[in-house]
Design an enzyme around this catalytic site. Structure first.
Site, mmCIF file in Angstrom:
data_model
loop_
_atom_site.group_PDB
_atom_site.id
_atom_site.type_symbol
_atom_site.label_atom_id
_atom_site.label_comp_id
_atom_site.label_asym_id
_atom_site.label_seq_id
_atom_site.Cartn_x
_atom_site.Cartn_y
_atom_site.Cartn_z
ATOM 1 C CG HIS A 287 -0.705 56.284 47.137
ATOM 2 N ND1 HIS A 287 0.186 56.200 46.092
ATOM 3 C CD2 HIS A 287 -1.176 57.551 47.125
ATOM 4 C CE1 HIS A 287 0.240 57.345 45.451
ATOM 5 N NE2 HIS A 287 -0.571 58.194 46.064
ATOM 6 C CG ASP B 80 1.918 63.106 46.605
ATOM 7 O OD1 ASP B 80 0.682 63.254 46.712
ATOM 8 O OD2 ASP B 80 2.504 63.083 45.503
#
Length: 425
Positions: A59, A335
Site C-alpha cells: 500500500h 511490507d
C-alpha cells in the site's frame, strides 16, 4: 544466538548481490536486447510472448500505526487524507465469491485509537494515494501503451483485483486501477475481492494459523532483547527521552519516522543521527522474526500465497476456462508480505520495502518452442533469481526455486493445526 542470527540475512543480501552481478554480466553479452525489460517485449521480433502478469504490491504512504511515545508530537490532521479527484473510480468490495464484504477486525482495532490531529492509525494518505496512482501509470506505460497487452478500459474478465480487508490496501488498489486505466471502466463497478481475517493469505496470518502464532509470537518478543539490538534500543530511548517503561522497538520507531518524513512532518532532531541505525535494526528484527534460513518459517508466512501465484501460472498455461481472458492479477498487500516473498525468492536486499513497492511476475511463452518462462521485477527493476539460468527463468527452474516454500491451502491448514505439545521451537 548472538553470533549466528545476523548472518542469516547477510547471506540473503549476498545472494541478491550475486544475482545482480550475474545480471550485469548477462547484459553485456550479445543478447542484451533480448534481456532488456522494455525493448524486447515490445518488438514483434521478440522470441517471448507475454501471457500473464501478477503484481504484488505494498500500500501507499499512511499514518503511523503508533506514535513514538514521549517525543515531539505531530498533527495527523484529516486534510492529509483527502483523495485526489483523479483517483476516483466506481468500485465495490466483496468477499472471494462476490458476496458481502467480510468483517474487518484489524481495521476495527485501528479505529479504537486516534492520533494527535484527529485521524486513525494506519490510514492511507493523499501522498499514498498518489504513489499508487503513479504505480498504476507505470504499469499502464508497460502493459497498455508499450506492449498493448491490456485493454485500455478496465475489464473484470481481464483483470482480477485482490486486497487484504484493510482500508489502506483497498484504497491503494483503487488508486492503482485509476492510474492504470485512467479512470476508464465499463458501467459495472470494479470488484475488489477480500476475505475474512482467519483465512487471509496475503500476509503472515498469526491470527488464523495456530502454529505460526506459536512460532512467531515469541520471536517478535525476543527480537528486541537480542544483545546488540537491546543495547542500541536503550541508547536511542535515552537520546529521545523515551521513558524506560515505554514499550518501543525499532520497527515502531522506523514506522513513525518514515511516515513523518514522507509527509514533510518534523522528526525529533535527535533522530537524525540515528536514522541509518533505525533502518538497520528494524531489518535485523524482521529477519530474526521471519528466519529466512528456515524453510518452515517462510512456508508458514507466505506458502499459500506463493502456491496461488504458481497456480495462476499453471491455469493460464492449461487454458482453464475461467481464466481464458485473465491477463493481470493485482494483489494489494503489505511490507510484511513483500519481505518474506523476497526472502523466498533469494533476493531480499536488506532494505525495508518502500511504500508502493511492487514485486511483478511476468509469464512468457517462447513463440517457437512454447516453453514457459517467468521474469521477476522489484520496484520496476528486473531481477535474476538465484537458481534460475537466466533473466527469463524457465518455469520449471522457477518452480524449483519456490518448491521449498509453496504450500497448498490444504497442507497449510493441516500444518497450522499441528500444535500438540508445541510450546516453543
Amino acid at each position: 544466538m548472538r553470533h549466528l542470527w545476523p548472518k542469516v540475512c547477510v547471506l540473503g543480501s549476498m545472494s541478491a548481490a550475486f544475482g545482480s552481478v550475474l545480471l550485469s554480466e548477462e547484459n553485456t553479452q550479445s543478447d542484451r536486447a533480448t534481456l532488456s525489460s522494455c525493448s524486447a517485449d515490445t518488438e514483434t521480433s521478440s522470441p517471448y510472448e507475454l501471457k500473464l502478469v501478477q503484481v504484488l504490491f505494498r500500500h501507499g504512504a499512511r499514518t503511523p500505526l503508533k506514535s513514538i511515545p514521549d517525543v515531539m508530537e505531530v498533527q495527523w490532521v484529516p486534510t492529509l487524507l483527502e483523495p485526489p479527484a483523479h483517483c476516483h473510480i466506481n468500485y465495490v468490495v466483496t468477499d472471494l465469491t462476490g458476496g458481502p464484504k467480510p468483517p474487518a477486525p484489524i481495521e476495527d482495532n485501528y479505529r479504537k485509537n486516534i492520533l494527535s490531529g484527529g485521524t486513525f492509525p494506519g490510514q492511507l494518505t493523499t501522498v499514498g494515494m498518489q504513489q499508487l496512482y503513479e504505480l498504476g501509470k507505470r504499469l499502464r506505460r508497460r502493459y497498455i501503451e508499450e506492449t498493448h497487452f491490456l485493454s485500455s478500459t478496465f475489464s473484470p474478465a481481464e483483470v482480477y483485483v485482490r486486497s487484504t480487508n484493510i482500508v489502506r490496501t483497498i484504497e491503494s488498489a483503487k488508486c492503482l486501477i485509476a492510474g492504470l486505466f485512467q479512470q476508464k471502466q465499463k458501467e459495472d463497478p470494479v470488484p475488489i475481492f477480500t476475505t475474512e481475517a482467519e483465512s487471509e493469505i496475503l500476509y503472515p496470518n498469526y491470527h488464523g494459523c495456530k502454529l505460526l502464532k506459536i512460532l512467531g509470537s515469541h520471536r517478535w518478543a525476543e527480537s528486541s532483547t537480542l544483545p546488540d539490538i537491546a543495547a542500541d534500543l536503550q541508547s536511542i530511548q535515552s537520546a529521545l527521552g523515551i521513558a524506560a517503561h515505554q514499550h518501543v522497538d525499532f520497527i515502531l520507531i522506523r514506522d513513525d519516522m518514515v511516515a513523518r518524513e514522507t509527509h514533510g512532518l518534523p522528526c525529533p532532531p535527535e533522530l537524525d543521527t540515528w536514522r541509518n541505525k533505525v533502518e538497520q535494526r528494524a531489518v535485523d528484527m524482521i529477519c530474526y522474526v521471519y528466519q529466512p534460513n528456515k524453510r518452515e518459517s517462510l512456508q508458514m508466512c507466505v506458502g499459500p500465497l506463493l502456491h496461488t501465484l504458481l497456480s495462476n501460472i499453471d491455469e493460464k498455461l492449461q487454458g482453464a476456462s475461467s481464466e481464458l481472458n485473465r491477463k493481470l492479477f493485482l494483489y494489494s498487500a503489505h511490507d510484511t508480505t513483500l519481505i518474506p516473498c523476497l526472502m523466498a525468492l533469494g533476493v531480499f536486499d536488506m532494505q525495508w520495502p518502500p511504500y508502493a513497492a511492487d514485486i511483478t511476475l511476468e509469464l512468457y511463452q517462447h513463440r517457437q518452442t512454447s516453453q514457459a518462462f517467468v521474469k521477476v521485477s522489484y520496484t520496476g527493476k528486473d531481477l535474476l533469481i538465484p537458481g534460475c539460468s537466466g533473466l527469463y527463468c524457465p518455469l520449471e527452474e522457477f518452480k524449483q526455486v519456490l518448491s521449498s516454500y509453496s504450500l497448498s491451502s490444504e497442507l497449510y491448514k493441516s500444518l497450522c493445526n499441528k500444535t500438540e505439545g508445541l510450546i516453543k521451537p
